[in-house]
Design a protein around this motif. Structure first.
Motif, mmCIF file in Angstrom:
data_model
loop_
_atom_site.group_PDB
_atom_site.id
_atom_site.type_symbol
_atom_site.label_atom_id
_atom_site.label_comp_id
_atom_site.label_asym_id
_atom_site.label_seq_id
_atom_site.Cartn_x
_atom_site.Cartn_y
_atom_site.Cartn_z
ATOM 1 N N LEU A 102 -50.295 51.219 -13.753
ATOM 2 C CA LEU A 102 -51.076 50.389 -15.027
ATOM 3 C C LEU A 102 -52.494 50.536 -15.548
ATOM 4 C CD1 LEU A 102 -50.379 47.360 -12.936
ATOM 5 C CD2 LEU A 102 -49.316 47.674 -14.973
ATOM 6 N N ALA A 103 -52.202 50.746 -16.731
ATOM 7 C CA ALA A 103 -54.304 50.886 -17.150
ATOM 8 C C ALA A 103 -54.107 49.769 -18.424
ATOM 9 C CB ALA A 103 -53.751 52.304 -17.928
ATOM 10 N N PHE A 104 -55.502 48.968 -17.917
ATOM 11 C CA PHE A 104 -55.537 48.400 -18.757
ATOM 12 C C PHE A 104 -56.882 48.558 -20.014
ATOM 13 C CE2 PHE A 104 -55.404 46.388 -15.096
ATOM 14 C CZ PHE A 104 -54.394 45.068 -15.515
ATOM 15 N N THR A 105 -57.117 48.259 -21.394
ATOM 16 C CA THR A 105 -57.504 48.674 -22.525
ATOM 17 C C THR A 105 -58.674 47.762 -22.159
ATOM 18 O OG1 THR A 105 -56.605 46.685 -23.818
ATOM 19 C CG2 THR A 105 -55.694 48.428 -24.020
ATOM 20 N N GLY A 112 -63.881 38.271 -24.512
ATOM 21 C CA GLY A 112 -63.709 37.989 -23.280
ATOM 22 C C GLY A 112 -62.228 38.664 -22.998
ATOM 23 N N THR A 113 -61.601 38.704 -23.534
ATOM 24 C CA THR A 113 -59.767 39.345 -23.597
ATOM 25 C C THR A 113 -59.629 40.463 -23.514
ATOM 26 O OG1 THR A 113 -59.372 38.322 -25.891
ATOM 27 C CG2 THR A 113 -60.397 36.454 -23.990
ATOM 28 N N CYS A 114 -58.984 41.439 -22.714
ATOM 29 C CA CYS A 114 -58.156 42.366 -23.489
ATOM 30 C C CYS A 114 -57.544 42.641 -24.581
ATOM 31 C CB CYS A 114 -57.817 42.613 -21.991
ATOM 32 S SG CYS A 114 -56.309 42.757 -21.604
ATOM 33 N N THR A 115 -56.985 43.492 -25.094
ATOM 34 C CA THR A 115 -55.865 43.740 -26.298
ATOM 35 C C THR A 115 -54.781 44.390 -25.592
ATOM 36 O OG1 THR A 115 -56.893 45.757 -26.046
ATOM 37 C CG2 THR A 115 -57.578 44.220 -27.835
ATOM 38 N N GLY A 116 -54.764 44.666 -24.552
ATOM 39 C CA GLY A 116 -52.923 45.270 -24.288
ATOM 40 C C GLY A 116 -53.072 46.024 -21.917
ATOM 41 N N ILE A 117 -51.772 46.448 -21.921
ATOM 42 C CA ILE A 117 -51.504 46.976 -20.638
ATOM 43 C C ILE A 117 -50.834 47.544 -20.981
ATOM 44 C CG2 ILE A 117 -51.433 46.654 -18.239
ATOM 45 C CD1 ILE A 117 -52.142 43.246 -18.699
ATOM 46 N N TYR A 118 -50.110 49.064 -20.306
ATOM 47 C CA TYR A 118 -50.074 49.931 -20.247
ATOM 48 C C TYR A 118 -49.758 49.945 -19.725
ATOM 49 C CZ TYR A 118 -51.527 51.478 -24.850
ATOM 50 O OH TYR A 118 -51.455 50.746 -26.696
ATOM 51 N N ALA A 119 -48.252 50.237 -18.971
ATOM 52 C CA ALA A 119 -47.351 50.052 -18.100
ATOM 53 C C ALA A 119 -46.725 52.012 -17.798
ATOM 54 C CB ALA A 119 -46.480 49.343 -17.537
ATOM 55 N N ALA A 120 -46.761 52.719 -16.258
ATOM 56 C CA ALA A 120 -45.695 53.375 -16.763
ATOM 57 C C ALA A 120 -44.794 53.113 -15.397
ATOM 58 C CB ALA A 120 -46.197 55.025 -15.633
ATOM 59 N N SER A 121 -43.112 53.900 -15.820
ATOM 60 C CA SER A 121 -41.963 52.862 -14.950
ATOM 61 C C SER A 121 -40.428 54.115 -15.435
ATOM 62 C CB SER A 121 -41.642 51.602 -16.337
ATOM 63 O OG SER A 121 -40.932 51.964 -16.839
ATOM 64 N N ALA A 122 -40.042 53.834 -14.480
ATOM 65 C CA ALA A 122 -38.982 54.747 -14.721
ATOM 66 C C ALA A 122 -38.081 54.705 -16.218
ATOM 67 C CB ALA A 122 -37.879 54.007 -13.277
#
Length: 190
Positions: free
Chosen positions: A79-82, A88-98
């Motif tokens: 996972l990686a967070f923007t 104070g809120t984040c714009t998104g999250i990236y997820a590596a997956s199968a």
């Protein structure tokens, strides 16, 4: 590394991402905390597991399966967070997956997830550096600038690392990649 079981509160929450081991019934994986990734700036903890994505609901003191995310039964090792917005809120999250690289973001009070690649199956790691997203996996290393929010994004595959890449990290000004059977590669070095 701290270990949290299903129903145990993962505290204290921190503003910077911190890896912790999570055991959730039959699912296990690594979680990261990040302040401000929830509604109204609340701290939310997300866990990429061997069964999709979970998040910790402090109000219910429980881990909840993120049903609108990556299909159940799919491993999510990274996972990686923007960056945080001014409120104070984040714009998104990236997820590596199968099943590729996914982007999640808040729509109202729910997270919406969308795959942002065409052919990066078996991704193991994602890393954000400024406005570039790195993904590592069976395909080697791929990058995209700016950060993608849809599947129409065009990725560039590395011509230096085209084999299984398990981990990507940032160390100062350098990006390092752990490459199966070949050691550690440093960005910009031959």
């Amino acid at each position: 590394m701290p270990v949290f079981a299903a129903g145990s509160p993962p505290s204290p929450c921190r503003a910077d991402p911190v890896p912790v081991e999570v055991v959730l019934d039959d699912s296990q994986g690594l979680a990261e905390t990040h302040g401000g990734c929830g509604r109204d700036g609340e701290q939310v903890i997300f866990a990429g597991t061997n069964n999709g994505i979970y998040f910790y609901n402090a109000a219910q003191n429980n881990w909840i399966f993120e049903t609108d995310s990556i299909p159940a039964g799919k491993i999510v090792p990274g996972l990686a967070f923007t960056a945080l917005k001014e409120d104070g809120t984040c714009t998104g999250i990236y997820a590596a997956s199968a099943v590729g690289v996914w982007y999640g973001h808040l729509v109202g009070s729910n997270w919406k997830w969308e795959r942002v690649d065409e052919n990066l199956s078996d991704a193991y790691s994602v890393l954000i550096v400024e406005d570039t997203l790195y993904a590592g996996g069976n395909f080697g290393i791929a990058t995209i600038t700016p950060l993608p929010t849809s599947k129409m994004a065009t990725w560039t595959l590395s011509n230096q690392v085209a084999t299984l890449t398990l981990s990507l990290i940032r160390n100062g000004e350098k990006t390092l990649a752990a490459v199966w059977g070949q050691g550690v590669f440093v960005e910009g070095k031959d």
